[in-house]
Design a protein around this motif. Structure first.
Motif, PDB file in Angstrom:
ATOM      1  N   ALA A  49       0.817  -1.220   0.000  1.00 20.46           N
ATOM      2  CA  ALA A  49       0.000   0.000   0.000  1.00 20.46           C
ATOM      3  C   ALA A  49       0.853   1.273   0.000  1.00 20.46           C
ATOM      4  CB  ALA A  49      -0.968  -0.008   1.171  1.00 20.46           C
ATOM      5  N   LEU A  50       1.832   1.341  -0.897  1.00 18.32           N
ATOM      6  CA  LEU A  50       2.679   2.532  -0.980  1.00 18.32           C
ATOM      7  C   LEU A  50       1.882   3.709  -1.526  1.00 18.32           C
ATOM      8  CD1 LEU A  50       6.019   1.053  -2.383  1.00 18.32           C
ATOM      9  CD2 LEU A  50       5.263   1.279  -0.006  1.00 18.32           C
ATOM     10  N   THR A  51       2.184   4.890  -1.018  1.00 20.96           N
ATOM     11  CA  THR A  51       1.529   6.112  -1.479  1.00 20.96           C
ATOM     12  C   THR A  51       2.429   6.830  -2.472  1.00 20.96           C
ATOM     13  OG1 THR A  51       2.404   7.385   0.376  1.00 20.96           O
ATOM     14  CG2 THR A  51       0.233   6.398   0.657  1.00 20.96           C
ATOM     15  N   LYS A  52       1.892   7.851  -3.108  1.00 28.09           N
ATOM     16  CA  LYS A  52       2.628   8.591  -4.132  1.00 28.09           C
ATOM     17  C   LYS A  52       3.264   9.842  -3.539  1.00 28.09           C
ATOM     18  CE  LYS A  52      -0.640   7.258  -7.687  1.00 28.09           C
ATOM     19  NZ  LYS A  52      -1.680   7.760  -8.596  1.00 28.09           N
ATOM     20  N   ILE A  53       4.424  10.189  -4.104  1.00 25.57           N
ATOM     21  CA  ILE A  53       5.092  11.458  -3.806  1.00 25.57           C
ATOM     22  C   ILE A  53       5.268  12.192  -5.127  1.00 25.57           C
ATOM     23  CG2 ILE A  53       7.264  12.562  -3.190  1.00 25.57           C
ATOM     24  CD1 ILE A  53       7.754  10.461  -1.144  1.00 25.57           C
TER      25      ILE A  53
END
Length: 98
Positions: A49-53
């Motif tokens: 569940a990695l988020t965006k940067i």
């Protein structure tokens, strides 16, 4: 779609904080990875569940990463010039530079 990414892993630019020692490491994963191996302590951190940067540096470079960072505010250094970039989570949980 997230379940497909979780199943196959993540590739591209990643900015991962070690779940054991806390060191943050940025790198380009050329093949899908499901775990990050910390260069400092050698332990594994699962990538889920990695988020965006989406960060923009004063030098003009734009960086797009996936990350496991969780703070409301985070700071990373530009990979090009080394200046710090402060980022804040938006209402969707992703990070934007401020």
């Amino acid at each position: 779609m997230e379940s497909k990414k979780k199943q196959n892993g993540y590739k591209g630019y990643l900015l991962i904080r070690c779940a054991h020692c806390g060191q943050v490491k940025g790198y380009n994963a050329k093949v899908p990875v499901k775990q990050h191996i910390c260069p400092a302590c050698g332990k594994h951190t699962n990538l889920e569940a990695l988020t965006k940067i989406h960060s923009r540096c004063e030098c003009g470079m734009i960086w797009r990463y996936r990350t496991n960072l969780t703070g409301r505010l985070e700071e990373v250094n530009c990979a090009r010039c080394g200046r710090p970039i402060t980022m804040e989570r938006d209402k969707y949980g992703d990070y934007e530079s401020i």
